[in-house]
Design a protein around this motif. Structure first.
Motif, PDB file in Angstrom:
ATOM      1  N   THR A  71       0.804  -1.222   0.000  1.00 41.00           N
ATOM      2  CA  THR A  71       0.000   0.000   0.000  1.00 41.00           C
ATOM      3  C   THR A  71       0.837   1.273   0.000  1.00 41.00           C
ATOM      4  N   CYS A  72       2.028   1.242   0.595  1.00 37.59           N
ATOM      5  CA  CYS A  72       2.938   2.396   0.592  1.00 37.59           C
ATOM      6  C   CYS A  72       2.219   3.706   0.941  1.00 37.59           C
ATOM      7  N   PRO A  73       1.551   3.782   2.103  1.00 33.37           N
ATOM      8  CA  PRO A  73       0.740   4.965   2.394  1.00 33.37           C
ATOM      9  C   PRO A  73       1.517   6.180   2.876  1.00 33.37           C
ATOM     10  N   ALA A  74       2.789   6.021   3.217  1.00 23.11           N
ATOM     11  CA  ALA A  74       3.543   7.149   3.771  1.00 23.11           C
ATOM     12  C   ALA A  74       3.835   8.187   2.700  1.00 23.11           C
ATOM     13  N   ARG A  75       3.845   9.434   3.137  1.00 23.98           N
ATOM     14  CA  ARG A  75       4.278  10.555   2.309  1.00 23.98           C
ATOM     15  C   ARG A  75       5.320  11.314   3.118  1.00 23.98           C
ATOM     16  N   PHE A  76       6.365  11.803   2.452  1.00 27.73           N
ATOM     17  CA  PHE A  76       7.523  12.372   3.135  1.00 27.73           C
ATOM     18  C   PHE A  76       7.687  13.834   2.723  1.00 27.73           C
ATOM     19  N   ILE A  77       7.612  14.723   3.684  1.00 27.46           N
ATOM     20  CA  ILE A  77       7.789  16.149   3.430  1.00 27.46           C
ATOM     21  C   ILE A  77       9.116  16.551   4.063  1.00 27.46           C
ATOM     22  N   TRP A  78      10.055  16.963   3.224  1.00 28.36           N
ATOM     23  CA  TRP A  78      11.424  17.244   3.681  1.00 28.36           C
ATOM     24  C   TRP A  78      11.530  18.739   3.969  1.00 28.36           C
ATOM     25  N   VAL A  79      11.625  19.095   5.229  1.00 29.01           N
ATOM     26  CA  VAL A  79      11.664  20.496   5.644  1.00 29.01           C
ATOM     27  C   VAL A  79      13.116  20.930   5.748  1.00 29.01           C
ATOM     28  N   LYS A  80      13.536  21.789   4.815  1.00 28.25           N
ATOM     29  CA  LYS A  80      14.921  22.237   4.754  1.00 28.25           C
ATOM     30  C   LYS A  80      15.068  23.738   4.951  1.00 28.25           C
ATOM     31  N   SER A  81      14.062  24.504   4.574  1.00 27.35           N
ATOM     32  CA  SER A  81      14.171  25.953   4.569  1.00 27.35           C
ATOM     33  C   SER A  81      13.895  26.542   5.950  1.00 27.35           C
ATOM     34  N   LYS A  99      15.544  21.778  18.775  1.00 26.95           N
ATOM     35  CA  LYS A  99      15.941  20.534  18.110  1.00 26.95           C
ATOM     36  C   LYS A  99      15.636  20.595  16.623  1.00 26.95           C
ATOM     37  N   VAL A 100      14.500  21.181  16.271  1.00 28.78           N
ATOM     38  CA  VAL A 100      14.124  21.316  14.862  1.00 28.78           C
ATOM     39  C   VAL A 100      14.839  22.502  14.213  1.00 28.78           C
ATOM     40  N   MET A 101      14.897  23.625  14.922  1.00 28.27           N
ATOM     41  CA  MET A 101      15.510  24.811  14.322  1.00 28.27           C
ATOM     42  C   MET A 101      16.997  24.600  14.064  1.00 28.27           C
ATOM     43  N   GLY A 102      17.633  23.710  14.843  1.00 25.15           N
ATOM     44  CA  GLY A 102      19.055  23.454  14.644  1.00 25.15           C
ATOM     45  C   GLY A 102      19.361  22.321  13.691  1.00 25.15           C
ATOM     46  N   ALA A 103      18.340  21.573  13.286  1.00 30.06           N
ATOM     47  CA  ALA A 103      18.568  20.426  12.399  1.00 30.06           C
ATOM     48  C   ALA A 103      18.628  20.877  10.942  1.00 30.06           C
ATOM     49  N   PRO A 104      19.543  20.317  10.163  1.00 26.92           N
ATOM     50  CA  PRO A 104      19.597  20.681   8.743  1.00 26.92           C
ATOM     51  C   PRO A 104      18.401  20.169   7.948  1.00 26.92           C
ATOM     52  N   LEU A 105      17.737  19.132   8.476  1.00 29.83           N
ATOM     53  CA  LEU A 105      16.623  18.520   7.759  1.00 29.83           C
ATOM     54  C   LEU A 105      15.665  17.900   8.770  1.00 29.83           C
ATOM     55  N   THR A 106      14.383  18.175   8.593  1.00 30.41           N
ATOM     56  CA  THR A 106      13.352  17.476   9.353  1.00 30.41           C
ATOM     57  C   THR A 106      12.352  16.897   8.366  1.00 30.41           C
ATOM     58  N   CYS A 107      12.078  15.628   8.513  1.00 36.37           N
ATOM     59  CA  CYS A 107      11.095  14.979   7.642  1.00 36.37           C
ATOM     60  C   CYS A 107       9.781  14.825   8.402  1.00 36.37           C
ATOM     61  N   ILE A 108       8.702  15.308   7.800  1.00 38.15           N
ATOM     62  CA  ILE A 108       7.369  15.009   8.305  1.00 38.15           C
ATOM     63  C   ILE A 108       6.937  13.702   7.659  1.00 38.15           C
ATOM     64  N   ILE A 109       6.834  12.657   8.461  1.00 36.90           N
ATOM     65  CA  ILE A 109       6.309  11.399   7.938  1.00 36.90           C
ATOM     66  C   ILE A 109       4.796  11.472   8.065  1.00 36.90           C
ATOM     67  N   ALA A 110       4.127  11.471   6.939  1.00 33.10           N
ATOM     68  CA  ALA A 110       2.675  11.599   6.895  1.00 33.10           C
ATOM     69  C   ALA A 110       2.086  10.364   6.231  1.00 33.10           C
ATOM     70  N   TRP A 111       0.754  10.298   6.218  1.00 32.52           N
ATOM     71  CA  TRP A 111       0.086   9.204   5.527  1.00 32.52           C
ATOM     72  C   TRP A 111      -1.101   9.754   4.753  1.00 32.52           C
ATOM     73  N   ASP A 112      -1.349   9.119   3.627  1.00 28.18           N
ATOM     74  CA  ASP A 112      -2.417   9.539   2.722  1.00 28.18           C
ATOM     75  C   ASP A 112      -3.681   8.757   3.058  1.00 28.18           C
ATOM     76  N   THR A 113      -4.731   9.470   3.431  1.00 25.87           N
ATOM     77  CA  THR A 113      -5.982   8.793   3.792  1.00 25.87           C
ATOM     78  C   THR A 113      -6.624   8.091   2.597  1.00 25.87           C
TER      79      THR A 113
END
Length: 218
Positions: A71-81, A99-113
């Protein structure tokens, strides 16, 4: 898809794994240490970027991980800016903002309904859409469970290519969904900071259960 074609795919997959096992039968201990047994969750980060090539490499690993009915329901939003981090910070508990403001990359792991609409592409040999159509509880359970699994694959993939990670659940899913997914079919699951850790911020590793405390045989 015909039974003959499926049989051909099975034989090809079996040949592939046999050839791979001829090269390597199991991961050695240093490899296991890197991805799990000695790896740590991190909270502070070096000022060193994660490249787009590394992001694509991580996804190419993750996408091959198993999910139910593919099913591969995950969606990945790569927060870089910086703008993206500031939007994400609105959802965070105060202690998690740096923790987030200092990270070079944060991924939002989401799922598609509405992940199940893609099954003709992902599971073409049998139409499983009737299992999900109108069954909201089954859709939720399948998407949430398997997107969590895919997020765990991402954690291992990041470590496997030499990056450090810090998973986070100390945030408001509601705010993330309003900020990033309004008007879409996506919902957030958890956050994952990715980069090169500042290991001076580590504290003592917390205990784990021993086998006999949580395992049994039936």
């Amino acid at each position: 898809m015909s039974d003959m074609a499926l049989d051909g795919q099975r034989v090809s997959a079996q040949d592939d794994i046999r050839a791979l096992r001829d090269q390597i039968s199991a991961l050695d201990q240093p490899a296991l240490d890197l991805i799990l047994t000695r790896a740590r969750s991190h909270y502070a980060w070096q000022d060193k970027p994660v490249t787009d090539a590394q992001i694509h490499r991580m996804y190419d690993i993750v996408k091959m991980g198993s999910t139910s009915m593919n099913t591969c329901p995950a969606r990945f939003i790569w927060v870089k800016s910086q703008e993206g981090r500031e939007r994400l910070a609105k959802s965070l508990k105060p202690a998690n903002v740096p923790k987030v403001m200092g990270a070079p990359l944060t991924c939002i792991i989401a799922w598609d309904t509405e992940f199940w609409h893609h099954l003709p592409k992902l599971f073409p040999h049998d139409d499983r859409r009737p299992l999900f159509d109108g069954n909201e509880a089954y859709c939720h359970d399948t998407a949430y469970r398997n997107s969590t699994l895919q997020g765990a694959y991402l954690m291992i993939a990041a470590r496997a290519i030499g990056l450090d990670i810090g998973a986070m659940s100390g945030f408001s899913n509601k705010i993330v969904d309003e900020e990033f997914f309004a008007g879409t079919t996506l919902k957030s699951n958890f956050l994952l900071n990715i980069g090169y850790a500042d290991e001076t911020a580590l504290f003592q590793r917390l205990p784990r259960f021993d086998f006999n405390e949580v395992c049994s045989f039936a």
